[in-house]
Enzyme design. Structure first.
Site, PDB file in Angstrom:
ATOM      1  N   SER A 141      -0.578   5.095   3.049  1.00  0.00           N
ATOM      2  CA  SER A 141      -0.370   4.725   4.459  1.00  0.00           C
ATOM      3  C   SER A 141       0.624   5.686   5.100  1.00  0.00           C
ATOM      4  O   SER A 141       1.579   6.123   4.452  1.00  0.00           O
ATOM      5  CB  SER A 141       0.202   3.306   4.547  1.00  0.00           C
ATOM      6  OG  SER A 141       0.641   3.045   5.870  1.00  0.00           O
ATOM      7  N   TYR A 196       5.591  -3.302   1.476  1.00  0.00           N
ATOM      8  CA  TYR A 196       4.352  -2.553   1.697  1.00  0.00           C
ATOM      9  C   TYR A 196       4.620  -1.049   1.623  1.00  0.00           C
ATOM     10  O   TYR A 196       3.910  -0.305   0.935  1.00  0.00           O
ATOM     11  CB  TYR A 196       3.778  -2.937   3.064  1.00  0.00           C
ATOM     12  CG  TYR A 196       2.484  -2.222   3.395  1.00  0.00           C
ATOM     13  CD1 TYR A 196       1.267  -2.671   2.886  1.00  0.00           C
ATOM     14  CD2 TYR A 196       2.469  -1.099   4.223  1.00  0.00           C
ATOM     15  CE1 TYR A 196       0.074  -2.016   3.183  1.00  0.00           C
ATOM     16  CE2 TYR A 196       1.286  -0.444   4.534  1.00  0.00           C
ATOM     17  CZ  TYR A 196       0.086  -0.907   4.009  1.00  0.00           C
ATOM     18  OH  TYR A 196      -1.083  -0.257   4.314  1.00  0.00           O
ATOM     19  N   ALA A 250       7.143   0.514   0.262  1.00  0.00           N
ATOM     20  CA  ALA A 250       7.522   0.893  -1.113  1.00  0.00           C
ATOM     21  C   ALA A 250       6.284   1.014  -1.988  1.00  0.00           C
ATOM     22  O   ALA A 250       6.145   1.959  -2.782  1.00  0.00           O
ATOM     23  CB  ALA A 250       8.490  -0.145  -1.695  1.00  0.00           C
ATOM     24  N   SER A 251       5.351   0.088  -1.829  1.00  0.00           N
ATOM     25  CA  SER A 251       4.141   0.111  -2.665  1.00  0.00           C
ATOM     26  C   SER A 251       3.302   1.350  -2.372  1.00  0.00           C
ATOM     27  O   SER A 251       2.705   1.934  -3.272  1.00  0.00           O
ATOM     28  CB  SER A 251       3.306  -1.159  -2.451  1.00  0.00           C
ATOM     29  OG  SER A 251       2.652  -1.148  -1.183  1.00  0.00           O
ATOM     30  N   LYS A 252       3.245   1.763  -1.122  1.00  0.00           N
ATOM     31  CA  LYS A 252       2.427   2.924  -0.757  1.00  0.00           C
ATOM     32  C   LYS A 252       3.128   4.233  -1.149  1.00  0.00           C
ATOM     33  O   LYS A 252       2.482   5.202  -1.550  1.00  0.00           O
ATOM     34  CB  LYS A 252       2.120   2.906   0.743  1.00  0.00           C
ATOM     35  CG  LYS A 252       1.211   1.738   1.157  1.00  0.00           C
ATOM     36  CD  LYS A 252      -0.142   1.828   0.461  1.00  0.00           C
ATOM     37  CE  LYS A 252      -1.168   0.870   1.023  1.00  0.00           C
ATOM     38  NZ  LYS A 252      -2.458   0.958   0.337  1.00  0.00           N
TER      39      LYS A 252
HETATM   40  N1  LIG Z   1      -5.606  -1.099   8.654  1.00  0.00           N
HETATM   41  C1  LIG Z   1      -4.537  -0.324   8.779  1.00  0.00           C
HETATM   42  O1  LIG Z   1      -3.922  -0.224   9.849  1.00  0.00           O
HETATM   43  C2  LIG Z   1      -4.049   0.494   7.614  1.00  0.00           C
HETATM   44  C3  LIG Z   1      -3.086   1.490   7.842  1.00  0.00           C
HETATM   45  C4  LIG Z   1      -2.633   2.267   6.778  1.00  0.00           C
HETATM   46  C5  LIG Z   1      -3.155   2.051   5.502  1.00  0.00           C
HETATM   47  N2  LIG Z   1      -4.086   1.081   5.301  1.00  0.00           N
HETATM   48  C6  LIG Z   1      -4.618   0.911   3.936  1.00  0.00           C
HETATM   49  O2  LIG Z   1      -6.009   1.170   3.953  1.00  0.00           O
HETATM   50  C7  LIG Z   1      -6.678   0.412   2.934  1.00  0.00           C
HETATM   51  C8  LIG Z   1      -7.859  -0.336   3.526  1.00  0.00           C
HETATM   52  O3  LIG Z   1      -7.397  -1.207   4.525  1.00  0.00           O
HETATM   53  P1  LIG Z   1      -8.357  -1.995   5.551  1.00  0.00           P
HETATM   54  O4  LIG Z   1      -7.739  -1.837   6.863  1.00  0.00           O
HETATM   55  O5  LIG Z   1      -9.768  -1.622   5.330  1.00  0.00           O
HETATM   56  O6  LIG Z   1      -8.065  -3.498   5.065  1.00  0.00           O
HETATM   57  P2  LIG Z   1      -9.008  -4.735   4.783  1.00  0.00           P
HETATM   58  O7  LIG Z   1      -8.114  -5.909   4.657  1.00  0.00           O
HETATM   59  O8  LIG Z   1     -10.123  -4.769   5.768  1.00  0.00           O
HETATM   60  O9  LIG Z   1      -9.615  -4.371   3.336  1.00  0.00           O
HETATM   61  C9  LIG Z   1      -8.868  -4.455   2.148  1.00  0.00           C
HETATM   62  C10 LIG Z   1      -9.791  -4.972   1.049  1.00  0.00           C
HETATM   63  O10 LIG Z   1      -9.095  -4.971  -0.202  1.00  0.00           O
HETATM   64  C11 LIG Z   1      -9.545  -6.090  -0.935  1.00  0.00           C
HETATM   65  N3  LIG Z   1      -8.603  -6.497  -1.987  1.00  0.00           N
HETATM   66  C12 LIG Z   1      -7.352  -7.002  -1.810  1.00  0.00           C
HETATM   67  N4  LIG Z   1      -6.832  -7.350  -3.000  1.00  0.00           N
HETATM   68  C13 LIG Z   1      -7.754  -7.048  -3.941  1.00  0.00           C
HETATM   69  C14 LIG Z   1      -7.799  -7.195  -5.357  1.00  0.00           C
HETATM   70  N5  LIG Z   1      -6.773  -7.731  -6.050  1.00  0.00           N
HETATM   71  N6  LIG Z   1      -8.915  -6.811  -6.012  1.00  0.00           N
HETATM   72  C15 LIG Z   1      -9.969  -6.297  -5.323  1.00  0.00           C
HETATM   73  N7  LIG Z   1      -9.989  -6.130  -3.993  1.00  0.00           N
HETATM   74  C16 LIG Z   1      -8.885  -6.510  -3.303  1.00  0.00           C
HETATM   75  C17 LIG Z   1      -9.670  -7.184   0.128  1.00  0.00           C
HETATM   76  O11 LIG Z   1     -10.485  -8.264  -0.331  1.00  0.00           O
HETATM   77  C18 LIG Z   1     -10.256  -6.415   1.314  1.00  0.00           C
HETATM   78  O12 LIG Z   1     -11.673  -6.492   1.354  1.00  0.00           O
HETATM   79  C19 LIG Z   1      -5.595  -0.482   2.334  1.00  0.00           C
HETATM   80  O13 LIG Z   1      -5.123   0.085   1.134  1.00  0.00           O
HETATM   81  C20 LIG Z   1      -4.497  -0.483   3.394  1.00  0.00           C
HETATM   82  O14 LIG Z   1      -3.235  -0.747   2.840  1.00  0.00           O
HETATM   83  C21 LIG Z   1      -4.546   0.305   6.324  1.00  0.00           C
END
Ligand SMILES: NC(=O)c1ccc[n+]([C@@H]2O[C@H](COP(=O)([O-])OP(=O)(O)OC[C@H]3O[C@@H](n4cnc5c(N)ncnc54)[C@H](O)[C@@H]3O)[C@@H](O)[C@H]2O)c1
Length: 246
Positions: free
Chosen positions: A134, A147, A149-151
């Site tokens: 992220s 969050y 820290a994890s990223k």
């Molecule tokens: N949306 C944003 O603004 C944003 C910004 C920066 C980074 N991100 C990162 O991008 C990635 C995708 O995000 P998104 O916006 O599509 O989110 P989203 O919530 O639409 O999708 C995340 C998916 O991960 C799945 N998931 C969660 N825990 C799980 C587990 N233990 N096992 C298997 N699947 C699991 C969820 O069921 C979900 O379908 C994530 O890693 C998020 O941290 C998102």
């Protein structure tokens, strides 16, 4: 077709970015194992293998890769998109359980999947891993302590693996999305804020290009980093963020 007959494991495949990535990879001729907690089994496509798995569970993770190998006969790469958000919370109110849950999904699951895929990629002296972190790890927002820290850990782990796996021809890269138009975005707002208002007034305004990142933007960057077009790119962190990280 830039990924013809290659085989990818895509995690978070039921989410906003994941769904679009599965679609784009199929369009580019790849075979895809689509992994999520509760994956939709209803789409019939010989190139698509839906697998339900909790990626924080070692046995589930083993099963994802053995099943993919069994069905498709090889594994070209791993795209770690699964993740969970944190609603903005002052540090003194973050419980240990909340901290552990976020680190488990956003960092430990990345470790487990990378560990599991490595032998498959090493045996063919070729392969790619892309982990989605992220832009907040570069440009933090208040209250997203666990969050971020994890990223940050995911970025460091990816770079550690890029150097470790380079001698096997395996490339490891990171995509840092900026605020993206998926259901996750609303989950970053603090508990007392309206989600739609937060999206418009905080997130959209924070992007120099003036719009939210779309799932297709992320999917396209993953196609690039998974294809031979990026054959000399490893250990890189690609910000797909409309300039948010500047
Ligand atoms: N949306 C944003 O603004 C944003 C910004 C920066 C980074 N991100 C990162 O991008 C990635 C995708 O995000 P998104 O916006 O599509 O989110 P989203 O919530 O639409 O999708 C995340 C998916 O991960 C799945 N998931 C969660 N825990 C799980 C587990 N233990 N096992 C298997 N699947 C699991 C969820 O069921 C979900 O379908 C994530 O890693 C998020 O941290 C998102």
């Amino acid at each position: 077709m830039r990924l013809r007959d290659e085989v990818f494991v895509v995690t978070g495949a039921q989410g906003g970015m994941g769904k679009e990535t599965v679609k784009r990879f199929l369009e580019e001729g790849a075979y895809v194992a689509a992994v999520d907690l509760n994956i939709d089994n209803s789409i019939k496509n010989d190139r698509l293998l839906p697998i339900s798995a909790d990626l924080t569970n070692e046995e589930d993770v083993k099963n994802v890769f053995s099943k993919t190998y069994q069905v498709f006969g090889k594994i070209t790469g791993l795209l770690n998109i699964a993740g969970v958000a944190q609603s903005a919370t002052p540090i003194e109110e973050v419980s240990l359980d909340e901290w552990k849950k976020i680190i488990d999904v956003n960092t430990t699951a990345v470790f487990l999947t990378c560990r599991e895929v490595a032998p498959y990629l090493k045996q063919q002296n070729d392969g790619v891993i892309v982990n989605v972190a992220s832009i907040s790890a570069v440009r933090p927002r208040p209250g997203l302590n666990a969050y971020i820290a994890s990223k940050g850990a995911t970025v460091s782990l990816s770079q550690a693996l890029a150097i470790e796996l380079a001698e096997y021809g395996i490339r490891v890269n990171v995509v840092n999305p900026g605020p993206a138009d998926t259901q996750m975005l609303g989950q970053f707002s603090s508990k007392d804020m309206d989600i739609e208002t937060t999206k418009e007034t905080i997130f959209k305004k924070s992007v120099p290009l003036g719009k939210l990142i779309q799932p297709i933007d992320i999917a396209n960057s993953l196609v690039y980093l998974s294809s031979k077009e990026s054959a000399i790119v490893t250990g890189a962190v690609l910000n797909v963020d409309g300039g948010r990280g500047i």
